[in-house]
Design a protein around this motif. Structure first.
Motif, PDB file in Angstrom:
ATOM      1  N   CYS A 189      15.868   7.211   0.739  1.00 55.79           N
ATOM      2  CA  CYS A 189      15.367   6.329   0.867  1.00 55.79           C
ATOM      3  C   CYS A 189      14.740   5.885  -0.786  1.00 55.79           C
ATOM      4  CB  CYS A 189      13.941   6.234   1.498  1.00 55.79           C
ATOM      5  SG  CYS A 189      13.370   8.612   0.603  1.00 55.79           S
ATOM      6  N   HIS A 190      14.247   4.709  -0.749  1.00 50.16           N
ATOM      7  CA  HIS A 190      13.508   4.233  -2.389  1.00 50.16           C
ATOM      8  C   HIS A 190      12.887   5.614  -3.520  1.00 50.16           C
ATOM      9  CE1 HIS A 190      11.838   2.041  -5.166  1.00 50.16           C
ATOM     10  NE2 HIS A 190      12.404   1.148  -4.750  1.00 50.16           N
ATOM     11  N   CYS A 191      11.980   6.279  -2.084  1.00 47.64           N
ATOM     12  CA  CYS A 191      10.818   6.873  -3.056  1.00 47.64           C
ATOM     13  C   CYS A 191      11.596   8.155  -2.625  1.00 47.64           C
ATOM     14  CB  CYS A 191       9.552   7.362  -2.308  1.00 47.64           C
ATOM     15  SG  CYS A 191       9.723   7.879  -0.735  1.00 47.64           S
ATOM     16  N   LYS A 192      12.999   8.413  -2.300  1.00 50.44           N
ATOM     17  CA  LYS A 192      13.674   9.778  -3.036  1.00 50.44           C
ATOM     18  C   LYS A 192      12.846  11.138  -2.023  1.00 50.44           C
ATOM     19  CE  LYS A 192      16.643   7.713  -6.725  1.00 50.44           C
ATOM     20  NZ  LYS A 192      17.090   8.172  -8.154  1.00 50.44           N
ATOM     21  N   THR A 193      12.127  10.699  -0.628  1.00 49.11           N
ATOM     22  CA  THR A 193      11.808  11.838  -0.614  1.00 49.11           C
ATOM     23  C   THR A 193      12.824  12.229   0.930  1.00 49.11           C
ATOM     24  OG1 THR A 193       9.949  11.138  -0.152  1.00 49.11           O
ATOM     25  CG2 THR A 193       9.834  12.718   1.569  1.00 49.11           C
ATOM     26  N   CYS A 199       8.040   5.923   1.601  1.00 51.13           N
ATOM     27  CA  CYS A 199       8.094   4.878   1.381  1.00 51.13           C
ATOM     28  C   CYS A 199       8.693   3.529   3.080  1.00 51.13           C
ATOM     29  CB  CYS A 199       9.011   4.745   0.840  1.00 51.13           C
ATOM     30  SG  CYS A 199      10.984   4.690   1.088  1.00 51.13           S
ATOM     31  N   CYS A 208      10.862   7.580   6.391  1.00 48.43           N
ATOM     32  CA  CYS A 208      10.460   7.461   5.260  1.00 48.43           C
ATOM     33  C   CYS A 208       8.892   7.869   5.453  1.00 48.43           C
ATOM     34  CB  CYS A 208      10.545   7.333   4.171  1.00 48.43           C
ATOM     35  SG  CYS A 208       9.643   8.557   2.755  1.00 48.43           S
TER      36      CYS A 208
HETATM   37 ZN   LIG Z   1      11.247   7.430   1.375  1.00 48.19          ZN
END
Ligand SMILES: [Zn+2]
Ligand SMILES: [Zn+2]
Ligand SMILES: [Zn+2]
Length: 400
Positions: free
Chosen positions: A186-190, A328, A325
């Motif tokens: 995902c965008h935040c890489k969580t 994000c 997520c």
């Molecule tokens: Zn994320």
């Protein structure tokens, strides 16, 4: 002269339902033009291949919404702040600062959340669906060049066209399988996970046909149930190479995908759970940017939930689960109780070398849009018309 249109918007769970006033400086009559954005930020924060927003006045309420990036950072024109429902994950708003007292001009609403025009009481205005012109239209594809392969733009033919996009991407695969492992995040890489190539385990799940292949609305139950147990999610590498090295992928227009994402066109890849390996957040953090496949664990939802879950789950109907997520808001998985071995994966998260459509890994179903008969359902008047237009345009583009 500007035309302001008050509309009712909602997410899938209803927690973010409210009215907003769309704003436009277009003086001409007719549907309001919105852009389809294919950029990296939009793909990885939504999980979709493209998204669309319509300009709106300042929202009345941000209750139940999660801001990404959070309020500690100032949004700018290049890094907007997005707001999504903390319960169901639906993207609702995008906000970019433009400064000089024009802050209200920088709010936009996710087009998939718009249900219909609002009446004086803020409830849905009752109108004859056939009599209103479509509220919106896709005007342009933007940022398609950042996809390498055009992303979904070749499948959505627009009259006003596309920003110039050259490259030799048509029918061309540019590797992407060198490692034999496809990374997704995902965008935040969580949320980080990996997909491996089909193997013996990929044939073990049993599943009825996807609505992409056998339309549930118009097919006998026996056909949908896949009585011959075809492993329809496994696909040949190419027309000339029958090796089953790819997965089926397709577009979905169902009402719950639209309201869970906030946009009209969801894109899913169908991947056996045994080919998905999850990166635990601890490992992702300790190995910083270079987290690796060797730290990843087989995807197992009960274990994820009990231990280190970086995912939030919304049970959209009994036994049907959508993961996103929590930081994000990216859509990640769809799965259900009756088909535990096969998972729908949000294609916007994939990072294939060849491009956003990941065609060395995915075979896109061109025959139809999943649940295309549902387009416009749950929407009224000109908004329903727009929903139907979107799916007609997409279905036509897919057929080529
Ligand atoms: Zn994320
Ligand atoms: Zn919600
Ligand atoms: Zn974008």
């Amino acid at each position: 002269m500007s035309r302001n249109v008050k509309v009712v918007i909602s997410c899938l769970c209803g927690a973010a339902k409210q009215t907003v006033v769309l704003r436009t400086n277009e003086s001409t009559s007719g549907p309001l033009g919105v852009d389809l954005c294919h950029c990296y930020d939009c793909r990885h924060s939504s999980g979709l291949l493209c998204v669309s927003y319509a300009p709106t006045q300042v929202p009345r309420s941000l209750d139940n919404l999660v801001a990404y990036p959070d309020e500690s950072a100032q949004p700018s024109a290049t890094t907007p702040r997005r707001y999504f429902c903390g319960v169901c994950g639906c993207h609702m708003f995008r906000y970019s600062a433009v400064g000089d007292g024009e802050i209200d001009k920088s709010w936009e609403v996710a087009t998939g959340t718009i249900i219909g025009r609002a009446g004086v009481d803020d409830e849905l205005a009752q109108v004859d669906d056939g009599k209103e012109e479509p509220l919106l239209r896709y005007a342009r594809h933007v940022n398609a060049d950042s996809t390498n392969d055009g992303g979904l733009s070749p499948f959505i033919k627009l009259i006003e066209g596309t920003e110039p996009f050259e490259e030799g991407w048509i029918n061309e695969s540019r590797g992407g399988d060198s490692k034999g492992i496809l990374e997704a995040h995902c965008h935040c890489k969580t949320v980080r996970f990996y997909i491996t190539r089909p193997d013996a385990s990929s044939r073990l799940p049993r599943s009825g046909f996807s609505d992409l292949i056998v339309p549930g609305a118009t097919s006998p139950r026996e056909a949908v149930d896949n009585p011959r147990d075809e492993k329809w999610w496994l696909r040949p590498q190419s027309q000339d190479n029958p090796d089953l090295t790819r997965y089926m992928a397709g577009t979905c227009a169902c009402q719950s995908c639209q309201l869970a994402a906030g946009f009209e066109i969801q894109t899913w890849a169908f991947v056996p759970r045994s080919n998905i390996f999850f990166q635990p957040p601890a490992a992702a953090a300790s190995s910083s940017s270079s987290s690796s496949f060797s730290d990843a664990l087989p995807l197992d939802f009960p274990t994820l939930r009990q231990t280190y879950s970086p995912l939030r789950t919304y049970e959209s109907s009994p036994g049907v689960f959508r993961e996103f997520c929590p930081r994000c808001g990216a859509s990640v998985f769809w799965h259900d109780r009756w088909r535990p071995g096969l998972i729908d994966v949000s294609v916007g998260l994939l990072t294939a070398d060849e491009g956003a459509r990941a065609e060395s890994w995915l075979d896109w179903w061109r025959g139809r849009v999943s649940f295309q008969e549902d387009a416009g359902n749950g929407r009224v008047g000109g908004v329903a018309r727009w929903g139907k237009d979107v799916v007609e345009t997409l279905a036509e583009g897919l057929r080529g």
